[in-house]
Design an enzyme around this catalytic site. Structure first.
Site, PDB file in Angstrom:
ATOM      1  N   ASP A 270       0.846  -1.199   0.000  1.00 54.02           N
ATOM      2  CA  ASP A 270       0.000   0.000   0.000  1.00 54.02           C
ATOM      3  C   ASP A 270       0.880   1.246   0.000  1.00 54.02           C
ATOM      4  OD1 ASP A 270      -2.241   1.557   0.071  1.00 54.02           O
ATOM      5  OD2 ASP A 270      -2.627   1.298   2.204  1.00 54.02           O
TER       6      ASP A 270
ATOM      7  N   HIS B  68      -9.749  -1.372  -7.694  1.00 49.55           N
ATOM      8  CA  HIS B  68      -9.499  -0.252  -6.783  1.00 49.55           C
ATOM      9  C   HIS B  68      -8.698   0.849  -7.483  1.00 49.55           C
ATOM     10  CE1 HIS B  68      -9.016   1.913  -3.103  1.00 49.55           C
ATOM     11  NE2 HIS B  68      -7.717   1.702  -3.014  1.00 49.55           N
TER      12      HIS B  68
HETATM   13  C1  HEM Z   1      -9.806  -1.051   2.725  1.00 55.91           C
HETATM   14  C2  HEM Z   1      -9.330   0.127   2.376  1.00 55.91           C
HETATM   15  C3  HEM Z   1      -8.232   0.283   1.377  1.00 55.91           C
HETATM   16  C4  HEM Z   1      -7.235  -0.587   1.056  1.00 55.91           C
HETATM   17  C5  HEM Z   1      -6.931  -1.966   1.633  1.00 55.91           C
HETATM   18  C6  HEM Z   1      -6.464   0.045   0.006  1.00 55.91           C
HETATM   19  C7  HEM Z   1      -5.368  -0.525  -0.594  1.00 55.91           C
HETATM   20  C8  HEM Z   1      -4.717  -0.009  -1.703  1.00 55.91           C
HETATM   21  C9  HEM Z   1      -3.695  -0.677  -2.439  1.00 55.91           C
HETATM   22  C10 HEM Z   1      -3.153  -2.063  -2.126  1.00 55.91           C
HETATM   23  C11 HEM Z   1      -3.322   0.143  -3.454  1.00 55.91           C
HETATM   24  C12 HEM Z   1      -2.279  -0.152  -4.550  1.00 55.91           C
HETATM   25  C13 HEM Z   1      -0.897   0.291  -4.203  1.00 55.91           C
HETATM   26  C14 HEM Z   1      -0.741   1.770  -4.039  1.00 55.91           C
HETATM   27  O1  HEM Z   1      -0.603   2.516  -5.013  1.00 55.91           O
HETATM   28  O2  HEM Z   1      -0.811   2.211  -2.897  1.00 55.91           O
HETATM   29  C15 HEM Z   1      -4.106   1.355  -3.339  1.00 55.91           C
HETATM   30  C16 HEM Z   1      -4.012   2.441  -4.169  1.00 55.91           C
HETATM   31  C17 HEM Z   1      -4.721   3.599  -4.008  1.00 55.91           C
HETATM   32  N1  HEM Z   1      -5.712   3.838  -3.106  1.00 55.91           N
HETATM   33 FE1  HEM Z   1      -6.385   2.552  -1.713  1.00 55.91          FE
HETATM   34  N2  HEM Z   1      -6.997   1.289  -0.263  1.00 55.91           N
HETATM   35  C18 HEM Z   1      -8.082   1.463   0.547  1.00 55.91           C
HETATM   36  C19 HEM Z   1      -8.914   2.577   0.595  1.00 55.91           C
HETATM   37  C20 HEM Z   1      -8.751   3.702  -0.162  1.00 55.91           C
HETATM   38  C21 HEM Z   1      -9.566   4.888  -0.079  1.00 55.91           C
HETATM   39  C22 HEM Z   1     -10.747   5.069   0.880  1.00 55.91           C
HETATM   40  C23 HEM Z   1      -9.072   5.773  -0.978  1.00 55.91           C
HETATM   41  C24 HEM Z   1      -9.531   7.180  -1.334  1.00 55.91           C
HETATM   42  C25 HEM Z   1     -10.400   7.877  -0.648  1.00 55.91           C
HETATM   43  C26 HEM Z   1      -7.935   5.153  -1.626  1.00 55.91           C
HETATM   44  C27 HEM Z   1      -7.149   5.765  -2.557  1.00 55.91           C
HETATM   45  C28 HEM Z   1      -6.140   5.135  -3.260  1.00 55.91           C
HETATM   46  C29 HEM Z   1      -5.363   5.782  -4.305  1.00 55.91           C
HETATM   47  C30 HEM Z   1      -5.465   7.216  -4.745  1.00 55.91           C
HETATM   48  C31 HEM Z   1      -4.485   4.813  -4.789  1.00 55.91           C
HETATM   49  C32 HEM Z   1      -3.475   4.983  -5.920  1.00 55.91           C
HETATM   50  C33 HEM Z   1      -4.146   4.935  -7.261  1.00 55.91           C
HETATM   51  C34 HEM Z   1      -3.131   5.119  -8.379  1.00 55.91           C
HETATM   52  O3  HEM Z   1      -2.557   4.120  -8.809  1.00 55.91           O
HETATM   53  O4  HEM Z   1      -2.933   6.271  -8.762  1.00 55.91           O
HETATM   54  N3  HEM Z   1      -7.777   3.896  -1.115  1.00 55.91           N
HETATM   55  N4  HEM Z   1      -4.962   1.236  -2.270  1.00 55.91           N
END
Ligand code: HEM
Length: 301
Positions: free
Chosen positions: A142, A215
């Site tokens: 993450d 996601h």
């Molecule tokens: C259970 C809750 C969540 C989990 C387990 C989760 C996990 C992840 C993972 C594994 C990634 C891919 C690796 C990375 O780029 O960090 C990611 C990307 C991302 N997440 Fe989450 N996330 C969660 C909730 C959220 C929420 C609530 C938001 C926004 C309000 C969010 C916004 C983003 C963004 C902006 C990216 C990057 C997208 C890109 O590639 O530009 N995430 N998240």
């Protein structure tokens, strides 16, 4: 005039232990409230601990009636497609403690609580930790797509010079509880389609391999040609009974959060939901303002 400095903890990475505390104020006396916040923050050794303090809109307006960042709002409950809900538990003051020693982080949490309990009610407490170098408990890394350089992090996370609240940040905190039994029953290929990246190599899926309800697809957004970048500082938490992610992110404007949440919950034209929300459920939600150091000190004076 030089740009005001953000609270340094926002950009301090690689800490092992985190503690999150949210409070709702129950006293009206501003002097008492400020006294408690000052006591909560007193005598911090920056080598051991970093502390970021943020305020809900109502609280900030009471403590600093002269100005409020233009886009700051209370978090309102989101009613998404397929009965998915992102509940609001909006409170008034939010403390985020980080450190490399769990004992020291715990001492700081106690100091905060001993001071804050005089003027406020605790609405959320959560410890967090670094899980295998920035991994979420789903087994995916993450934070990978966070802005890379210091300058890009600041551009995404900090209100620019000249705007009300410059040097401060808009903040989203949301506690998510994972259904890991359900998640772990999903074959890895399908998990990768839900996240939008490969599990082992952490590579973004490309072309047709990237589902439009992954996601990544739901959160990697552009609006009017502007990338909705934010700086994520989330922390996994877990006991053998309850496991999840304390989602924490900083941005220069609130729209970056609202647009991504609406996209995740299917509140967009295509009505598609982020598949991840079938495996993890938001149980809290608040928006905050983390003022620049100078503005925080000025307000507490
Ligand atoms: C259970 C809750 C969540 C989990 C387990 C989760 C996990 C992840 C993972 C594994 C990634 C891919 C690796 C990375 O780029 O960090 C990611 C990307 C991302 N997440 Fe989450 N996330 C969660 C909730 C959220 C929420 C609530 C938001 C926004 C309000 C969010 C916004 C983003 C963004 C902006 C990216 C990057 C997208 C890109 O590639 O530009 N995430 N998240």
């Amino acid at each position: 005039m030089p740009m005001k400095f953000p609270q340094i903890g926002i950009f301090r990475e690689n800490e092992q232990h985190m503690h999150f505390l949210e409070y709702r104020l129950n006293r009206l006396n501003l002097k008492e409230i400020k006294h408690s916040i000052v006591g909560a923050m007193a005598n911090i050794n920056p080598d051991d601990i970093s502390l970021v303090v943020s305020f809900g809109k109502q609280a900030w307006h009471r403590l600093q009636p002269d100005w409020t960042p233009a886009s700051l709002e209370d978090f309102m409950t989101l009613y998404g497609q397929q009965s998915h809900i992102a509940p609001s538990t909006q409170a008034d003051v939010f403390f985020w403690i980080q450190g490399i020693n769990m004992g020291v982080v715990f001492d700081q949490a106690m100091q905060i609580h001993n001071n804050m309990q005089v003027v406020a009610e605790l609405t959320l407490e959560q410890q967090g930790f670094d899980y295998h170098h920035s991994m979420d408990l789903t087994g995916f890394e993450d934070g990978t797509a966070n802005p890379e350089t210091e300058a890009l992090k600041r551009e995404a996370a900090v209100i620019p010079k000249g705007q009300v609240g410059e040097g401060g940040s808009l903040v989203l905190s949301q506690k998510w509880v994972h259904d890991l039994a359900k998640w772990n029953a999903v074959p890895v290929r399908c998990q990768e389609g839900i996240i939008g990246r490969t599990k082992d190599e952490n590579l973004e899926l490309e072309g047709n391999a990237m589902p439009d309800d992954s996601h990544i697809s739901r959160t990697d957004l552009d609006m009017d040609g502007v990338a909705m970048k934010m700086y994520r500082r989330s922390a996994p938490f877990g006991t053998v009974q309850e496991k999840g992610l304390l989602f924490l992110a900083f941005a220069c404007e609130l729209k970056r959060f609202t647009s991504q949440l609406e996209s995740m919950y299917g509140l967009t034209e295509d009505k598609k939901i982020d598949q991840l929300i079938n495996y993890s459920k938001a149980v809290s939600g608040s928006y905050w303002f983390a003022p620049a150091i100078d503005d925080l000190q000025e307000m507490l004076r």
